[in-house]
Design an enzyme around this catalytic site. Structure first.
Site, short mmCIF file in Angstrom:
data_model
loop_
_atom_site.label_atom_id
_atom_site.label_comp_id
_atom_site.label_asym_id
_atom_site.label_seq_id
_atom_site.Cartn_x
_atom_site.Cartn_y
_atom_site.Cartn_z
N GLY A 11 55.67 9.03 -13.12
CA GLY A 11 54.23 9.22 -13.04
C GLY A 11 53.47 7.92 -12.99
N HIS A 12 53.96 6.91 -13.65
CA HIS A 12 53.32 5.60 -13.62
C HIS A 12 53.60 4.89 -12.30
CE1 HIS A 12 52.21 5.23 -17.99
NE2 HIS A 12 52.99 6.29 -18.00
#
Length: 89
Positions: free
Chosen positions: A17-18
């Site tokens: 997600g990052h």
């Protein structure tokens, strides 16, 4: 003054997600003529390869580079201990 290349280093946590959000942000900065380096832990290298469409799109224009560092949880990268370096400084 207007033709100078701006350099930006983005450091992100190695979670999918990052990484995805940082790649999108890096792409937007690169589209504005900036040279970008994305740095993340070595495990992020495997995650970027799994999502190779985003990585290849990001590197397509040559303005985005990737650097990987050890966070001491990856057995494939050598670990440098501070005690080993003290005598060499």
């Amino acid at each position: 003054m207007g033709s100078e290349t701006k350099y930006v280093m983005l450091v992100c946590y190695a979670a999918k997600g990052h990484i995805n959000h940082v790649l999108q942000f890096a792409g937007r900065l690169a589209s504005r003529g900036m040279s970008i380096t994305v740095a993340t832990a070595a495990i992020g290298h495997q995650r970027i390869l799994k999502d190779s469409d985003n990585a290849s799109d990001a590197e397509a224009d040559g303005n985005i580079k990737f650097e990987f560092f050890s966070d001491c949880s990856d057995p494939l990268m050598s670990i440098i201990h501070l005690d080993d370096c003290i005598g060499r400084i």
